[in-house]
Structure formats: C-alpha cells, structure tokens
Scaffold this active site. Structure first.
Site, PDB file in Angstrom:
ATOM      1  N   LYS A  79       0.834  -1.195  -0.049  1.00 12.87           N
ATOM      2  CA  LYS A  79      -0.093   0.152  -0.062  1.00 12.87           C
ATOM      3  C   LYS A  79       1.051   1.290  -0.074  1.00 12.87           C
ATOM      4  O   LYS A  79       1.873   1.158   0.734  1.00 12.87           O
ATOM      5  CB  LYS A  79      -0.935  -0.028   1.148  1.00 12.87           C
ATOM      6  CG  LYS A  79      -1.955   0.956   1.349  1.00 12.87           C
ATOM      7  CD  LYS A  79      -3.129   0.785   2.535  1.00 12.87           C
ATOM      8  CE  LYS A  79      -3.961   1.903   2.426  1.00 12.87           C
ATOM      9  NZ  LYS A  79      -4.905   1.690   3.699  1.00 12.87           N
ATOM     10  N   SER A 160      -9.903   2.285   2.664  1.00  9.89           N
ATOM     11  CA  SER A 160      -8.806   3.189   1.802  1.00  9.89           C
ATOM     12  C   SER A 160      -7.947   2.072   0.996  1.00  9.89           C
ATOM     13  O   SER A 160      -7.314   2.572   0.325  1.00  9.89           O
ATOM     14  CB  SER A 160      -8.105   3.880   2.789  1.00  9.89           C
ATOM     15  OG  SER A 160      -7.384   3.292   3.703  1.00  9.89           O
ATOM     16  N   SER A 184     -10.287   0.486   7.047  1.00  8.77           N
ATOM     17  CA  SER A 184      -9.827   0.454   5.845  1.00  8.77           C
ATOM     18  C   SER A 184      -9.212  -1.134   5.335  1.00  8.77           C
ATOM     19  O   SER A 184      -8.790  -1.137   4.273  1.00  8.77           O
ATOM     20  CB  SER A 184      -8.575   1.555   5.687  1.00  8.77           C
ATOM     21  OG  SER A 184      -9.304   2.616   5.703  1.00  8.77           O
TER      22      SER A 184
END
Lengths: 494, 489
Positions: A79, A160, A184
């Site tokens: 990420k 997210s 998330s």
C-alpha cells in the site's frame, strides 16, 4: 505450466521451499499480470525489478542451503502509505507526488526480511481517507468484480486499501499490506471477496507509515485466505522501539496455532449491529455465519454493545482531529509539493501548496479536525468524543464477560458503484459503521468472505476479538472459510 | 522583601511580575530523537528524520530529558507528577517542521514548588522571600530562520528543532526588578547545581518570558503584558522597569493596558508590541496520539532523588557550620562552580577557613585581573592546595605565599618547586632572628623606650622591621615570641 496467479502465500512459500518452482518464476508471472491489469488502476508505481531482485535472493539462499523466511519467494503489493526506500511514496496525494523516502517503514522492512518481494506501490484513498478509493490523486481504483445483472458498472473496491483489495481479488498478487484506521482493511476485503485482519493496536509498528490518525492507524495483511493472513501478519508484526505505541510482546505463531475447532468458544452477536432496515443479503449472510460457527462447536450468545450508535460520530471527530495535526507537516518547506506564487510570503506558500496538494476529502477532514480542536469547541467535540471512545471500549470489556469473540457484518452493503456516494459524504461515512467500534477500542478484527449478494457481489463477515487474541479471530475466520464454500472469483474482463 | 514602589502622578504603584523561564535540558540527544542536542554545528547537521518531520516519523521520548526535569522539580521541592502527558500545540511556521510543538499543557511532569530568594545573597541579613513555582513542563524547541543568507528567501536551520526545554512557570509573586533578578539568578544556580541546564543565557540555553502588570498597592491585579525571550538578567530587569513605567504612564494618561506579547530591544532599552491578544494563535492543544502517557515508578523517582547533589541553601548552612563566615558561605555557594572548586580544594586537605579566604580574595582577585572565569583558572585546586599546604605547615609565610602564587600564575610552575628554586622557605632559625632583632633594637632605642612606657602599638613596627630584615622568610610566630621575650622585660 503452473498458474501462479491462483496460488496463495502458503502455496508459493512451500513450493519455493520444496523446489517445485523458483521464486523468480513466480515474480516474473505476477509482474506480467500487474503490467497487464492497468485498467484496474490498482498500482501507482510498479516495481518489477524489486520483485525479481527479492526472488533471486531467495532462490540464491535456497541454493546455498540457507534458512528461508516466513514469506520467502512471495511477491506482494505494498500500500502506498508505507514509506519505501528509493521508491516513490505518495499516500495517493499530489502533495507527496515525487517524494522518494530515504528510509523503509518497519513493517515493509520486516516483510523484505522475511523474503517477500515488492510488485509495486498500491493505490489507495488519499492519505487513507475514504471508503471507496475515489479520493486518490492518481485516479479511482476499479474493483475486478461486476454485478451479475449484465451491467458493466465500475464498482468500488472499498477503501482506503482499495488498491490492495482490487489487486488481490484480481489475482495480481497473493497478498498485500493494508492499513486500517476505521475499517480500511476490512471493508475493502469484504467488497472484493478476500480476507484481511487488523491486529490489536500496537502489534504492527507505525514507524514509516504515513500517518492518518495515530491513535487508530494499524497495519495488517490482506490475502485470499485466513492462513495467508496469519503467515503475513507474523512477518509484519513485532515490537519496534521507534514507535512509542508499539507493543513490547513476542509475536505469536499464528499460522501454527490455526485451529477451526471452536468448542468452548462463545460467540457474541451484538444486537445494536442489527440496524433497522438492514440489507436482506447482509442479514442472511450474518445468519449463515452464526450457523457455521455453531457448526464449528461454538456457543452463540446475544450481547449488547450499548454505545455503538455513538461510535461513528466519535470516530469522525477523533480521526479528523488527529489528521488535521498529522498533516500539518505537508507545508511545502522541506519535501513534496511547493506552490510559491510570485511575490508571495510564507503564509501564501502554505495556503497555495496545501490547496493544490490536498484533495477535497483530505481538505474536508482537515477542516473538520481543525474545527473540533478549536478553542471553545474542544470540550464539546474532542473531549466528548474521547469519553465516548472510553465507553465503547468499556462496552467490549463488558461483553467479554459473556463471550470470547463477536460476529457481525463487515459493512452494511455490498460494493457500490463508483460515483454513487461521492456527493454524499455522510452516506460514505456510514459504510464504516460496523468497522469503527473495533478501531476505537483497538481490538483485533478480521473480515472473511461470507457469501454473495443477490447481485453476485461478495459480502464480508467480521470477527472481533479480545485485545491480543488474534489467534481466536483467525481460528473463527478459518471455521467460516471452511464452511462458507466461498469460491467465487471476479471474471477477468480487464 | 523591599517595598518597591513607582511614584506616578496619581500616587504610588506596585509592580507584579511572573516569569516563564525556558531552560534547555542538558542531554546528549534531543527530546524525541537521537540527534545531537549540542549547541552550534553547521546548519542542519544535527537533524534526524524525526526532527525534520518526514512522513511516517514518530517521536520516542528521551528518558534522560524527563529525568532532568524530575530532578529539577525535586530541587525546588515541587510535586512530581507520576502520570503526565504530552500535548500538541499546533501552529504553522517554517521553523516548526511538524506543524506542532510537542509540549505539556494539561498534565505537566512537575507541579507546584517554590524557590527561596534573597535580594542580596551575599548579605546574610538581607530579607528572604519565597517565590512560588506553578509548574515545570517539558517541550520541544523550534528551529531557527536565517534571513541573511539569500536576497529574497529565508533559510531554515533545524539544529535546535526538537531540543528539550523545560518551561519553568513562576507564580506572579515578584514585586520588583530586583526580586525578579534574584529569582532568575537563584533558579539558574539551582539548575546548574542539579546539572539539568547549563544556564547559559548568551547561547540561549536559558531565556525568560516576563509577565508584568501594575496596580495600586493592594489593589486588584492589572492587565499584564508578556515580554518574550529576554536573554539576560540585566535586560530582564531593564525590561520590567521600562514596561512598568510604560503601563503606569499609559493608565495615568487615560489609556488602558492591552494584553499582548511584547519584545525587548536592549539597544533602545524599550519593549515593543509584537502581537495583541486578538492576533493570538488558537493552538488547538490536544494529547499527542503518537505518545503514551509518561508514568514514573518508584525506582525511577528514587534514582532521581539519590542523584541530586547538595543544593545551594543546604551547602551554605553546612559551610557556616564549618566555621566560615556567613558572607563567605554565601559567596562560595552562589554558583555551583565555586562550591565545587572549593570542595575540591578541601578534598586536598586544605583547612576550610584558610581555603575559603584564599579562594575568595587571592584567587578571585587574580582571576578578576586576568579577566578569566573560575573554569579558566590557570591554577587548579590541587595546585592551590599545594601552595596552601606550604603555608599551613609553616614552610612559607602568608606574604611569601602571595609572591609564590603570582609566580605560579605566570609560569605555571608548582608551589613547592618555586619555593625550592627561589629559596623562599621560611626560617625558624632563632639565632638569626635574634641577631636581627638585636640590631633593630639598637637602631631604634627611642622606640624601645616608647614601647616599654606603654605604646603597645609599636609592637607591629618591630615585627615589620624584623620580617623585612629576614626578607619575609622568618616565621611570624617565632618573631612574635622572640620580640616579646626581649621587649617585655
């Protein structure tokens, strides 16, 4: 030829260790898949050379008879909230576009040490603020899933960690890192039919992760099954003296401890999560989950978490408050974007840089956070929210008197279409309603696939555990996984 | 203490003063990073990733800085808070990389304490006063902007960014510039004894924000102004005088004091407005979520207490108990360096009275002439002890000792070597002394008669003449005895 795209972490690790194939072969295959999946926009930066380099090192170690790490030969997605040395790290923002850290986050460093390789930096909601991956400066991530109604509507991969969920569901990588501040990891996992666990706050070091809300941010693994999550979490977790909130505890052997026999475990079903007008598909999946856990030997009990309805409002005070302060460092002075209009001074530079560098959602949360911390409002908002947070934590403490784990839906609905909720931030925030309480209480929580909606989209079941009891959470996840028969995959349209 | 009053057109005014002193904590590393906290260095050479607030960087508290704050708190008899917490003070400025300063607003590490000050520390009869300390908290220093490096831009030096400061907040208990000066001096002395701050105001390791208001004696408190970053005791006293007078003039001419931040200009000896309350920042303080609360356990507190040195007040009393005059005891203990030097001297076997007299007159006199501080003394305690030992055991007389000391300062030679080389040893040879006395008596028969008829004072004349004849090398006691024998018949 072996289809590496269908292999998980354990399969790749074992195949490399047993000499069935070379790590470099896996890296090459997955590098190619990443390169051919641009339509998903899951990656901000692709790093095929990094994946190959790590794989070659693992192959060399194996050839030399050296011991291999927990993730040896497994290429993963990172990420783009984790700082990676020498590789651009943006938090999906314009303000950090072009920023290349000279340091490596503790969690990513742990993974490389364990033998994993990096396929690239994954897209996300800007500064991890969002539930649909529509706030990235680098464009929306598209879910590989489509509804079964024949429409080609582009769906949100959740957020997210939407780049992570999309890439794993599309079989571009067997696993990826996520971070979870208010859902998330879990919500995108639920939206894309994969698994993901947010461990107890403090298990994974926050050092080198671009901060959103420090008291809530926690890294965790996302993968296609529970075992893979257990393996990867072992590699990520561990005490880090560079993070004052890191837990100084040994890392349990979660993979070795996996056991889906839940005899003696009591599963709490929180009545406050059964909202009025709950989605039928969600309610049915939840009921299935209850039946599966009973089948695994667990006892199911009704519990109450009375302050649940205050969790979301409290979260949307605390998280923006911390974010408004955490993001003050992006000021154009030392790194990242600098917008210095002609003849302007310091204040103008701040205003111009931050206006240009932050997206609308980030600006909205900075403004909310600034407001709730302002003189005259602090007690009414921030102090009050902290009290609510303490009450939420107490709700869980009291629930543990009658149960060991809690089962609930991960999100109130299946994935929605891109653009469907962007005009209504409150509707978007409501997506986190089931995820946020565990975040506020710092508890381990996992999402595993629980079935499909009528539209043919994945739904997620959430298991919340006691602090430090990731093992029980993983075990319950495994019990569900063994019984749900969830084998659905996104068709390869891209 | 003294009644300090300013005479205005409408009568007498009283000044009310409170100080917020920022003292840089003595430590190798910064408050939340491992970068060097040393003064100076090339710009941006003492900067870690944390100090530059790079993305994802986290603060880790330096226990040594907390320990120094706790020790300081103990030295002023303050309440030590076993549970304290760091807060963020949010504001934007280019010298503040994080966009917030980590400080302690709500739960400081040190609570209420007090410091006893005397207006004139060298006068044992000078009245004393207790000044309340409200709190001591620990916080980060900011970096420094450099405006002279580029025609249109300012540069930033982050060497100081993140260095640990203690903010020591007094109660508004002071009533004159002198009291404020005495307080700051005493505070600095305590910090130096404790070793928690070097007290160097020139380098900015210690600076004061001065809160001043005026009122009619006994009346309600007036509106205060805060004069920021005053970096010498003299400037602070001047700033108070100026500011008090300015406020009185303002009120008496029908104006009103506004609560504001001011700056002291030592060249013009005046304070100037910096920003008013309306322009004040809203700092949006909240607990720093990157840090856990600071919890201090018994073992830590015990270690802090045990590591405290004897403090000036206790030391002064002990010195008085050793037979030193109140004046000597006060001067020796006012600065830690002096006391430590003195004790070093005693450690070499020097008698306290002899040592203190010599240190305060001979050594200080010499250093004064050389324009040097005690730290820079060309003679160290061991060398001084050697000299004083020669006096104590009768090898040389006091007056010869002065000569020897001067030679030591010039040549750096040891006292014994000088005495040996130059033949300055004192003689106890009674025959030689008696012979000289006989000569002197013969040459001064009139004075002998006068003495014997009751003019006792002339005894000193004979002593002096004899010593002179002996070139200073005779033992004065022997001279006394021999003279008495022949004169007092």
């Amino acid at each position: 030829m072996t289809d590496f795209s269908r292999m998980g972490v354990a399969a790749i690790r074992d195949g490399v260790a047993n000499g069935e194939f070379k790590a470099v072969e896996v890296a090459e295959a997955l590098n190619a898949r990443v390169a051919n999946a641009k339509a998903l926009n899951a990656f901000i930066v692709e790093t095929p050379e990094k994946a190959l380099e790590a794989a070659a090192a693992v192959d060399a170690d194996r050839a030399a008879g050296k011991p291999l790490g927990k993730m040896a030969g497994v290429p993963i997605g990172m990420k783009d909230l984790f700082c990676t040395e020498g590789v651009q790290t943006t938090a999906a923002s314009h303000i950090l576009e072009g920023f290349v850290p000279t340091y490596e986050s503790t969690v990513s460093a742990n993974l490389w040490k364990a033998g994993a390789g990096m396929l690239g930096k994954l897209n996300l909601d800007q500064f991890a603020m969002g539930s649909s991956n529509e706030t990235s400066y680098f464009g929306n991530v598209i879910s590989p899933w489509r509804r079964n109604d024949g429409s080609n509507a582009a769906l949100a991969p959740g957020g997210s960690s939407g780049g992570s969920s999309s890439a794993i569901a599309a079989r571009l990588c067997p696993a990826a890192t996520g971070t979870d501040t208010g859902g998330s990891i879990r919500q995108p996992a639920a939206f894309t039919g994969i698994s993901g666990i947010k461990p107890t706050y403090g298990r994974c070091s926050r050092w080198g992760i671009v901060a959103f809300a420090s008291s809530l941010d926690q890294a965790g693994p996302m993968a296609r099954d529970v075992r893979d999550c257990a393996i990867m979490l072992e590699a990520m977790a561990g005490f880090d003296p560079k993070d004052s909130t890191s837990l100084d505890l040994p890392v349990p052997e979660w993979e070795a401890g996996l056991n889906s026999d839940l005899k003696g475990k009591r599963i709490g079903i929180p009545r406050e999560y059964r909202l009025d007008g709950i989605d039928e598909d969600i309610a049915a999946m939840w009921d299935n989950g209850i039946a599966w856990l009973k089948d695994a030997g667990a006892e199911v009990v009704d519990i109450s978490l009375p302050h649940t309805k205050y969790a979301l409002p409290a979260y949307y005070i605390i998280a923006p408050a911390e974010a408004s302060s955490n993001l003050a460092r992006y000021d154009g002075v030392r790194f990242g974007l600098r917008d210095l209009p002609d003849g302007s001074g310091l204040q103008d530079m701040y205003a111009a840089t931050r206006a240009a560098g932050f997206g609308a959602e980030v600006r909205r949360r900075i403004m909310i956070g600034t407001y709730v911390l302002s003189a005259g409002f602090y007690d009414a908002y921030y102090t009050q929210a902290q009290k609510v947070r303490a009450l939420i934590a107490r709700d869980f403490e009291q629930a543990w008197a009658s149960c060991d784990l809690i089962l609930a839906p991960t999100a109130p609905s299946a994935a929605f279409g891109l653009g469907e909720k962007t005009s209504d931030p409150l509707a978007m925030y409501l997506n986190d309603v089931f995820a946020v309480p565990a975040s506020l209480a710092g508890l381990p929580a996992m999402s595993v696939p629980g079935g499909l909606s009528k539209d043919g989209l994945p739904l997620g079941l959430q298991i919340i555990g006691k602090a430090l009891d990731e093992q029980s959470v993983l075990n319950a996840g495994l019990a569900i996984e063994e019984r749900s028969g969830f084998t659905a995959e996104a068709g390869e349209w891209w | 203490m003294s009644e300090y009053r300013i005479q205005g057109n409408t009568g007498e005014w009283e000044v009310v003063i409170g100080l917020e002193v920022h003292a840089q904590v003595t430590s190798n590393a910064k408050l939340f990073s491992g970068a060097s906290a040393a003064y100076g260095g090339e710009p941006n050479s003492h900067v870690s990733l944390v100090d530059a607030a790079m993305p994802g960087m986290l603060p880790v508290p330096n226990r040594e800085c907390l320990r120094q704050a706790v020790r300081t708190g103990m030295a002023i008899n303050a309440q030590i808070n076993r549970w304290s917490r760091f807060d963020r003070k949010n504001y934007f400025y280019a010298d503040l990389p994080q966009g917030y300063q980590i400080s302690q607003l709500y739960h400081p590490i040190v609570g209420e304490g007090e410091i006893e000050v005397t207006l004139n520390e060298k006068d044992p009869d000078s009245p004393t006063k207790k000044i309340g300390i409200e709190r001591i908290h620990v916080e980060q220093d900011a970096g420094k902007l450099m405006h002279d490096q580029h025609p249109t831009m300012s540069f930033v030096d982050l060497n100081r960014s993140g260095v640990a400061l203690m903010e020591i907040v007094s109660r508004p208990d002071m009533r004159s510039p002198q009291e404020a000066g005495a307080y700051l001096k005493k505070l600095r002395s305590i910090l130096r004894y404790v070793g928690s701050c070097d007290g160097n105001m020139e380098q900015g390791s210690m600076r004061a924000d001065v809160n001043v208001s005026v009122r009619k004696p006994g009346g309600p408190l007036g509106t205060r102004t805060e004069t920021k970053n005053v970096n010498s005791i003299r400037f602070m006293m001047q700033a108070i005088e100026y500011e008090a007078q300015r406020q009185i003039d303002l009120i008496e001419s029908g104006g009103e004091v506004v609560q504001e931040t001011r700056l002291f200009d030592p060249n013009k000896m005046e304070t100037r407005s910096m920003r008013s309350k309306e322009d004040a920042h809203d700092y949006r303080y909240f607990p720093d979520p990157d840090l856990l609360p600071v919890e201090l356990d018994d073992a830590f507190l015990e270690e802090c207490r045990e590591s405290l040195p004897e403090l000036p007040d206790a030391k002064r009393k002990r010195y008085e108990g050793m037979g030193l005059s109140a004046y000597n005891a006060a001067v020796l203990t006012a600065e830690a360096e002096t006391a430590f030097w003195f004790e070093d001297l005693l450690g070499h076997g020097v008698d306290p009275k002899q040592g203190s007299n010599w240190l305060l007159s001979e050594l200080f006199g010499a250093l004064n002439k050389l324009g040097k501080s005690l730290d820079e003394s060309p003679v160290n305690p061991a060398q001084a002890a050697e000299l004083l030992g020669l006096v104590a055991d009768g090898t040389i007389s006091g007056s010869i000792a002065k000569q020897v000391f001067e030679i030591m300062l010039e040549t750096g030679q040891g006292a014994a070597a000088i005495v040996e080389e130059r033949g300055l040893k004192q003689t106890n040879d009674t025959g030689a002394i008696e012979a000289e006395i006989a000569k002197i008596m013969a040459a001064n028969e009139d004075k002998v008669v006068e003495y014997r008829s009751g003019k006792d004072k002339l005894f000193g004349f004979f002593v002096g003449q004899t010593m002179k004849a002996m070139q200073g090398k005779a033992n004065p006691q022997v001279i006394n005895e021999l003279l008495k024998k022949v004169l007092d018949v």
